[in-house]
Scaffold this active site. Sequence first.
Site, PDB file in Angstrom:
ATOM      1  N   GLN A 137       5.642  10.120  -5.787  1.00 31.78           N
ATOM      2  CA  GLN A 137       5.007   9.934  -4.487  1.00 31.78           C
ATOM      3  C   GLN A 137       5.173  11.210  -3.670  1.00 31.78           C
ATOM      4  O   GLN A 137       6.290  11.691  -3.470  1.00 31.78           O
ATOM      5  CB  GLN A 137       5.618   8.757  -3.729  1.00 31.78           C
ATOM      6  CG  GLN A 137       4.948   8.482  -2.383  1.00 31.78           C
ATOM      7  CD  GLN A 137       5.602   7.339  -1.617  1.00 31.78           C
ATOM      8  OE1 GLN A 137       6.707   6.908  -1.950  1.00 31.78           O
ATOM      9  NE2 GLN A 137       4.924   6.852  -0.591  1.00 31.78           N
ATOM     10  N   THR A 138       4.084  11.779  -3.204  1.00 25.25           N
ATOM     11  CA  THR A 138       4.136  13.024  -2.429  1.00 25.25           C
ATOM     12  C   THR A 138       3.807  12.810  -0.953  1.00 25.25           C
ATOM     13  O   THR A 138       4.270  13.563  -0.098  1.00 25.25           O
ATOM     14  CB  THR A 138       3.159  14.062  -3.006  1.00 25.25           C
ATOM     15  OG1 THR A 138       1.840  13.513  -3.040  1.00 25.25           O
ATOM     16  CG2 THR A 138       3.586  14.473  -4.417  1.00 25.25           C
ATOM     17  N   VAL A 139       3.007  11.789  -0.626  1.00 26.56           N
ATOM     18  CA  VAL A 139       2.705  11.474   0.771  1.00 26.56           C
ATOM     19  C   VAL A 139       3.430  10.183   1.124  1.00 26.56           C
ATOM     20  O   VAL A 139       3.171   9.137   0.509  1.00 26.56           O
ATOM     21  CB  VAL A 139       1.186  11.303   0.995  1.00 26.56           C
ATOM     22  CG1 VAL A 139       0.907  10.922   2.453  1.00 26.56           C
ATOM     23  CG2 VAL A 139       0.452  12.586   0.633  1.00 26.56           C
ATOM     24  N   HIS A 163       0.217   3.959  -0.820  1.00 23.29           N
ATOM     25  CA  HIS A 163      -1.176   4.090  -1.239  1.00 23.29           C
ATOM     26  C   HIS A 163      -1.336   3.681  -2.696  1.00 23.29           C
ATOM     27  O   HIS A 163      -0.434   3.856  -3.502  1.00 23.29           O
ATOM     28  CB  HIS A 163      -1.701   5.518  -1.032  1.00 23.29           C
ATOM     29  CG  HIS A 163      -0.861   6.580  -1.672  1.00 23.29           C
ATOM     30  ND1 HIS A 163       0.338   7.013  -1.140  1.00 23.29           N
ATOM     31  CD2 HIS A 163      -1.061   7.316  -2.805  1.00 23.29           C
ATOM     32  CE1 HIS A 163       0.850   7.971  -1.898  1.00 23.29           C
ATOM     33  NE2 HIS A 163       0.020   8.166  -2.924  1.00 23.29           N
ATOM     34  N   HIS A 204      -3.864   4.210  -6.019  1.00 22.19           N
ATOM     35  CA  HIS A 204      -4.921   5.002  -6.634  1.00 22.19           C
ATOM     36  C   HIS A 204      -5.799   4.083  -7.480  1.00 22.19           C
ATOM     37  O   HIS A 204      -5.293   3.383  -8.363  1.00 22.19           O
ATOM     38  CB  HIS A 204      -4.343   6.078  -7.562  1.00 22.19           C
ATOM     39  CG  HIS A 204      -3.489   7.095  -6.878  1.00 22.19           C
ATOM     40  ND1 HIS A 204      -3.964   8.338  -6.497  1.00 22.19           N
ATOM     41  CD2 HIS A 204      -2.178   7.060  -6.516  1.00 22.19           C
ATOM     42  CE1 HIS A 204      -2.983   9.024  -5.941  1.00 22.19           C
ATOM     43  NE2 HIS A 204      -1.889   8.273  -5.936  1.00 22.19           N
TER      44      HIS A 204
END
Length: 288
Positions: A98-100, A104, A106
């Site tokens: 997870q980068t943000v 969320h 996908h």
Amino acid sequence: MAVNPASCPFCEIIAGGDADARVVHRNEKVTAFFPLQPATRGHTLVVPNRHVADLTNLTVAESRDLGEAVHRIARAVRSALSPDGLNVIQSTGAAATQTVPHVHFHVVPRWSSDRMILRWPQGAAEDDAAQDMTLLAIREVLPPGAARVSAEDRRQHLSFIQAVITRMSQASSSSKSWLLPIVTLAYGYAITSKSPMVALLGCLAVLVFGVLDANYLKQERAFRKLYDEVASGRPIPAFSMNPALASPVGARANYWPDKPDLRSWAVAPVYVPLTLAGLSIAAWLFYR
């Protein structure tokens, strides 16, 4: 993973602040849009409008709204693009890529010739004995599922919750009814006896009743939220009267009114003028 929602790129898209964002769908609960660099044609992100960094901190309602939105987007993508397959991917935590830090999902259309690479490691991560222990550990902490209730039971549940909401509203009205004669007597006596301390005592009474009234409002809002959850058929345990079940998992209990409660039209316009009046009387008596 904590981040200020004001600096979250997904929150900016949700708020309409990113003119370049390719938004597929937006409503009051969820937003779906293309990522900055789609992995495949039609790659879409589905996010909750409320800023939540961790999947486990979603409310039951948000989880259901997201699930419905992911299903809706997946159907639209498949109908429009006719891919060979679909991946639905959700990552929580840096170790899971997870980068943000905003939950969320996908929705990734797949073709046999696309550039997407998704490989599972060969072999099991644990032997049979270890898997049995892991199975028991998860089962021990797994929350029980909500029992299926009939429409009549749901109506009865709603009537119980509505009774609490009504009681909170009546308690709020009663607190104002009790306060007005107390303040009138305190301020009137302060003026006739020329005692600024009595006026300040009246101000203290206003503050005490104001906090009490704001807390009634907070509880009323919490039960209204629970009412909405039950009315919409969310999986709330049958006849539960715990409004925390409509809050994010892991949310900390707070028994003091919040700023929105104190600023409410039912609180601030009533108690702030009364407090200012008492302070003005005390100042006038003190400096006269």
